[in-house]
Design a protein around this motif. Structure first.
Motif, PDB file in Angstrom:
ATOM      1  N   LEU A 213      -5.313  29.063  39.397  1.00 31.76           N
ATOM      2  CA  LEU A 213      -5.442  30.258  40.231  1.00 31.76           C
ATOM      3  C   LEU A 213      -4.877  31.512  39.566  1.00 31.76           C
ATOM      4  O   LEU A 213      -5.309  32.624  39.866  1.00 31.76           O
ATOM      5  CB  LEU A 213      -4.756  30.033  41.580  1.00 31.76           C
ATOM      6  N   ASN A 214      -3.918  31.359  38.677  1.00 27.38           N
ATOM      7  CA  ASN A 214      -3.299  32.521  38.026  1.00 27.38           C
ATOM      8  C   ASN A 214      -3.983  32.911  36.716  1.00 27.38           C
ATOM      9  O   ASN A 214      -3.548  33.832  36.039  1.00 27.38           O
ATOM     10  CB  ASN A 214      -1.818  32.249  37.749  1.00 27.38           C
ATOM     11  N   LYS A 215      -5.060  32.210  36.388  1.00 22.73           N
ATOM     12  CA  LYS A 215      -5.766  32.488  35.135  1.00 22.73           C
ATOM     13  C   LYS A 215      -7.044  33.271  35.424  1.00 22.73           C
ATOM     14  O   LYS A 215      -7.683  33.075  36.452  1.00 22.73           O
ATOM     15  CB  LYS A 215      -6.104  31.167  34.436  1.00 22.73           C
ATOM     16  N   GLU A 216      -7.392  34.166  34.528  1.00 21.65           N
ATOM     17  CA  GLU A 216      -8.609  34.958  34.687  1.00 21.65           C
ATOM     18  C   GLU A 216      -9.795  34.204  34.081  1.00 21.65           C
ATOM     19  O   GLU A 216      -9.738  33.771  32.926  1.00 21.65           O
ATOM     20  CB  GLU A 216      -8.458  36.307  33.984  1.00 21.65           C
TER      21      GLU A 216
ATOM     22  N   LYS B  17      -1.066  27.657  52.555  1.00 22.55           N
ATOM     23  CA  LYS B  17      -0.725  28.431  51.366  1.00 22.55           C
ATOM     24  C   LYS B  17      -1.843  28.359  50.323  1.00 22.55           C
ATOM     25  O   LYS B  17      -2.192  29.357  49.694  1.00 22.55           O
ATOM     26  CB  LYS B  17       0.587  27.917  50.777  1.00 22.55           C
ATOM     27  N   VAL B  18      -2.394  27.172  50.140  1.00 20.52           N
ATOM     28  CA  VAL B  18      -3.470  27.004  49.173  1.00 20.52           C
ATOM     29  C   VAL B  18      -4.718  27.751  49.635  1.00 20.52           C
ATOM     30  O   VAL B  18      -5.401  28.404  48.841  1.00 20.52           O
ATOM     31  CB  VAL B  18      -3.779  25.508  48.955  1.00 20.52           C
ATOM     32  N   PHE B  19      -5.000  27.668  50.939  1.00 20.02           N
ATOM     33  CA  PHE B  19      -6.196  28.324  51.467  1.00 20.02           C
ATOM     34  C   PHE B  19      -6.158  29.831  51.207  1.00 20.02           C
ATOM     35  O   PHE B  19      -7.176  30.431  50.831  1.00 20.02           O
ATOM     36  CB  PHE B  19      -6.337  28.073  52.967  1.00 20.02           C
ATOM     37  N   GLU B  20      -5.010  30.452  51.384  1.00 27.71           N
ATOM     38  CA  GLU B  20      -4.917  31.901  51.191  1.00 27.71           C
ATOM     39  C   GLU B  20      -5.250  32.278  49.758  1.00 27.71           C
ATOM     40  O   GLU B  20      -5.973  33.247  49.504  1.00 27.71           O
ATOM     41  CB  GLU B  20      -3.505  32.386  51.563  1.00 27.71           C
ATOM     42  N   ARG B  21      -4.759  31.495  48.800  1.00 24.90           N
ATOM     43  CA  ARG B  21      -5.067  31.776  47.399  1.00 24.90           C
ATOM     44  C   ARG B  21      -6.543  31.566  47.105  1.00 24.90           C
ATOM     45  O   ARG B  21      -7.169  32.344  46.379  1.00 24.90           O
ATOM     46  CB  ARG B  21      -4.228  30.874  46.475  1.00 24.90           C
ATOM     47  N   LEU B  22      -7.120  30.512  47.662  1.00 23.77           N
ATOM     48  CA  LEU B  22      -8.544  30.248  47.437  1.00 23.77           C
ATOM     49  C   LEU B  22      -9.409  31.330  48.080  1.00 23.77           C
ATOM     50  O   LEU B  22     -10.443  31.711  47.520  1.00 23.77           O
ATOM     51  CB  LEU B  22      -8.913  28.867  47.984  1.00 23.77           C
TER      52      LEU B  22
END
Length: 223
Positions: free
Chosen positions: A92-95, A145-150
């Motif tokens: 998630l933190n990678k472009e 928490k995971v859902f928000e990032r996705l």
């Protein structure tokens, strides 16, 4: 050190509030529940694996379910949450230039995580449908928490015109179902099958992109 021992060691890395006996009991319970399921596991078996007297387990917890809910479930939820999210953040933190690259990295990341942490995964799959308390803790500590990032990732690729404009929750649900289906079949249901992992991942991404790509579906879906 086995893969499972490494998993347990990492889980307990930030669990200073647990005594050594509690850690042994939790580790033994995770091992037994994963191997045999909650219903088929006895407290005497857990005590034997943990190297403690059975009375130690029941000093504060009257039943096996109390052990699951009061020790194992909260410990799993609180410790697994940063464990899962930290590992997921590698993706998630990678472009990524496009959504296909992101999906490939996500599938490979989750597949590796499952292989490394199969006992925990088995417990979640076996018990969450039947243990409402564990389900709520999983939702609170991990899923939300995971859902928000996705959701942020979906909106990012929608803004780039690479994913069809539909509610992010729908995109996440569809993608998660397809990815989880592949991973479950590959590593849990038929691991002995003749798998070509690279080709199967490409097919999974192709299937997802046929449904998520903008264009011809837009008018049909009335979006």
């Amino acid at each position: 050190m086995s893969q499972q021992e490494k998993m347990i060691e990492e889980l307990f890395h930030n669990a200073e509030e647990l005594t050594e006996k509690q850690k042994k009991i939790v580790a033994a319970a995770i091992d037994s529940f994963a191997e045999k399921g909650f219903a088929a596991t006895s407290t005497s078996e857990i005590a034997k694996k943990a190297g403690v007297a059975e009375g130690t387990i029941f000093r504060h917890y009257k039943t096996k379910k109390d052990l699951l809910l009061a020790i194992v479930a909260p410990t799993m939820a609180k410790m697994i949450a940063p464990f899962v999210i930290k590992d997921l953040n590698k993706v998630l933190n990678k472009e990524f230039e496009n959504v296909e690259e992101f999906l490939k990295a996500m599938i490979e990341n989750r597949a590796q995580f499952l292989k490394n942490n199969m006992p925990l995964f088995r417990i979640l799959i076996q018990e969450i449908p039947f243990q409402s308390e564990m389900r709520e803790q999983f939702k609170e500590h991990i899923a939300q928490k995971v859902f928000e990032r996705l959701r942020e990732m979906v909106e990012h690729y929608q803004a780039k015109g690479q994913i069809i404009e539909m509610p992010p929750v729908t995109v996440i649900r569809v993608a998660a179902s397809v990815i989880l289906g592949y991973i479950l079949a590959r590593y849990l249901l038929v691991p002995e099958g003749e798998w070509d992992d690279d080709r199967e991942i490409e097919r999974t991404i192709q299937l997802l992109m046929n449904g998520l790509s903008p264009g011809k579906y837009k008018e049909d879906l009335n979006l």
